[in-house]
Design a protein around this motif. Structure first.
Motif, short mmCIF file in Angstrom:
data_model
loop_
_atom_site.label_atom_id
_atom_site.label_comp_id
_atom_site.label_asym_id
_atom_site.label_seq_id
_atom_site.Cartn_x
_atom_site.Cartn_y
_atom_site.Cartn_z
N GLU A 34 0.77 -1.29 0.01
CA GLU A 34 -0.30 0.30 -0.43
C GLU A 34 0.82 1.18 -0.33
N ASN A 35 0.19 2.49 -0.19
CA ASN A 35 0.54 3.79 -0.89
C ASN A 35 2.19 3.71 -1.32
N ALA A 36 2.25 3.03 -2.72
CA ALA A 36 4.24 2.68 -2.74
C ALA A 36 4.65 4.37 -2.85
N THR A 37 3.94 4.99 -3.66
CA THR A 37 4.06 6.08 -4.07
C THR A 37 4.56 7.32 -3.35
N GLU A 38 3.85 7.10 -2.24
CA GLU A 38 4.06 7.59 -0.78
C GLU A 38 5.13 7.44 -0.06
N LYS A 39 5.78 5.93 0.42
CA LYS A 39 6.72 5.92 0.63
C LYS A 39 7.96 5.58 0.31
N ILE A 40 7.60 5.32 -1.29
CA ILE A 40 8.61 6.08 -2.13
C ILE A 40 9.16 8.16 -1.98
N THR A 41 8.69 8.67 -2.43
CA THR A 41 8.81 10.47 -2.50
C THR A 41 8.81 10.87 -0.77
N GLU A 42 8.32 9.90 0.16
CA GLU A 42 8.98 9.96 1.50
C GLU A 42 11.01 9.94 1.86
N ILE A 43 11.29 9.06 1.00
CA ILE A 43 12.32 8.07 1.21
C ILE A 43 13.41 9.04 0.44
N LEU A 44 12.83 9.73 -0.01
CA LEU A 44 13.60 11.04 -1.92
C LEU A 44 14.05 11.45 -1.49
N LEU A 45 12.54 12.47 -0.65
CA LEU A 45 12.47 13.51 0.24
C LEU A 45 13.51 13.74 1.02
N GLU A 46 14.43 12.49 2.19
CA GLU A 46 14.68 12.31 2.96
C GLU A 46 16.76 12.65 2.19
N MET A 47 16.65 11.14 1.31
CA MET A 47 17.35 11.35 0.21
C MET A 47 18.17 13.14 0.47
N ALA A 48 16.78 13.62 -0.09
CA ALA A 48 17.17 15.10 -1.11
C ALA A 48 18.35 16.18 0.02
N LYS A 49 17.58 15.87 1.07
CA LYS A 49 18.24 16.66 2.49
C LYS A 49 19.37 16.67 2.91
N LYS A 50 19.94 15.78 2.70
CA LYS A 50 21.84 14.78 3.26
C LYS A 50 22.03 15.30 2.53
N PRO A 51 23.22 16.17 2.55
CA PRO A 51 24.41 16.82 2.18
C PRO A 51 24.97 15.47 1.63
N ALA A 52 25.71 15.50 0.18
CA ALA A 52 26.39 14.21 -0.63
C ALA A 52 27.46 14.33 -0.55
#
Length: 376
Positions: free
Chosen positions: A358-376
């Protein structure tokens, strides 16, 4: 934030990316989103229709054959990979994404390799139960792998890197209502609807089966039917059915179309779906909780459609009927039997929702947003 998506070749690879990108745009209207696809492929048409920008690179697929022309094709493919890698680096440097996401297709390989080389967090989504060649080649390169099914976890080298998310779908598939959809389609609320769909081109084999299926159904039309014949078979199929009479289909509540453009609404209205078992199609069935009869395409690499279908079957979400193992009569009998078992359809519906995640789009979006916030 900036998000770079790469996908292509088929709608099954493109739609999950569009689904995620759409959700990011909804949550963060100020975010910047860029797609990278292969020049001349389907993504160059579909992605702009969804309102996203796309850049293209020169890349081609690998042929699994030792015929001379195929060997020459593969030599050119390796040359293209080198060129595509350089093109991808240039695009990534100019766009400067916070994270790069691939959802399938050979175009993902040079783009995600380039992203990783430039220290951009990189993710690949694998929608099939068994990972394809591109995912296997990128397994050691990307930071995370999103998996459509948990049944295939044993196929990965580093399970710690894999997150089972399900496969994203367009938002229209998550908020559809059966009664409303039937009303909008002008279908009787108290009569079951079966939807038969076999891709944009269609299937010669299934069009043949469904032609006989329709003739038999009209002897006792106990359910409505929408059948998509595909661009390749529509004219021939409708011509064959004309001999039954001008009002033959309408009188039996049968609608033969070339293509189903309003797929979310039609599938929402369905009580049972007959279809192939590509991962994107299965994710849509699961999002809607639709019982199905799956007839895997025998013409795909690694027989991955049957492997996908067997996951659904083992979860009691679908019936699997391999192509060539049935006739129009036996298929009609199976459809009629399933429609007669209301409790069974409800069980299959609930199982489909569970197996798809359930909610695959939400799960993936949440993870991507967290990854994007972290400094490379």
């Amino acid at each position: 934030m900036r998000f770079l998506f790469t996908c292509g070749g088929t709608a099954g690879h493109i739609n999950p990316a569009v689904g995620i990108a759409g959700r990011i745009r909804e949550l963060m209207p100020a975010s910047e989103i860029l797609f990278v696809g292969a020049a001349g492929n389907m993504e160059t048409e579909l992605v702009p229709l969804e309102g996203f920008k796309i850049s293209t690179i020169t890349v081609s697929n690998l042929q699994r054959s030792i015929k001379p022309d195929k060997i020459l094709h593969n030599i050119n493919t390796f040359k293209n990979i080198i060129t595509a890698y350089g093109e991808s680096k240039k695009i990534i440097r100019e766009f400067s994404p916070d994270v790069a996401i691939g959802t399938g297709g050979y175009v993902c390989y040079p783009v995600l390799r380039a992203a990783a080389a430039l220290k951009v967090p990189a993710v690949i989504h694998e929608s099939n139960a068994v990972p394809g060649l591109t995912t296997r080649m990128l397994e050691n390169v990307v930071d995370k792998i999103f998996a459509g099914f948990d049944a295939g976890l044993s196929n990965y080298k580093d399970i710690a890197k894999v997150i089972v998310t399900g496969t994203p779908v367009r938002i229209e598939f998550t908020c559809a209502d059966r009664e409303k959809a039937k009303s909008e389609l002008g279908l009787p609320a108290d009569k079951p609807l079966v939807v038969s769909v076999w891709g944009s081109l269609g299937s010669d084999f299934m069009n043949g089966i469904m032609s006989d299926f329709i003739k038999r159904l009209c002897r006792k039309p106990s359910f409505s039917l929408i059948h998509a014949a595909g661009s390749r078979g529509y004219a021939d199929m409708t011509e064959k059915l004309k001999i039954e009479g001008a009002d033959f289909l309408k009188a039996c509540d049968i609608d033969v179309r070339e293509y189903i453009f309003d797929m979310p609404r039609v599938m929402a209205a369905a009580d049972l779906v007959l279809c192939r078992s590509g991962a994107s199609t299965l994710s849509e069935l699961c999002a809607l909780g639709k019982p199905s009869i799956l007839i895997p395409s025998p013409n795909v690499t690694g027989n991955h459609q049957e492997k996908n279908a067997r996951v659904m079957e083992s979860a009691n979400a679908a019936v699997v009927m391999p192509e060539g193992s049935f006739s129009a009569d036996s298929l009609l009998g199976e459809v009629s039997s399933l429609l007669a078992g209301t409790d069974l359809l409800e069980l299959m519906s609930g199982s489909a929702k569970k197996v798809g995640g359930e909610n695959a789009t939400e799960k993936i979006t949440e993870i991507l947003l967290e990854m994007a916030k972290k400094p490379a």
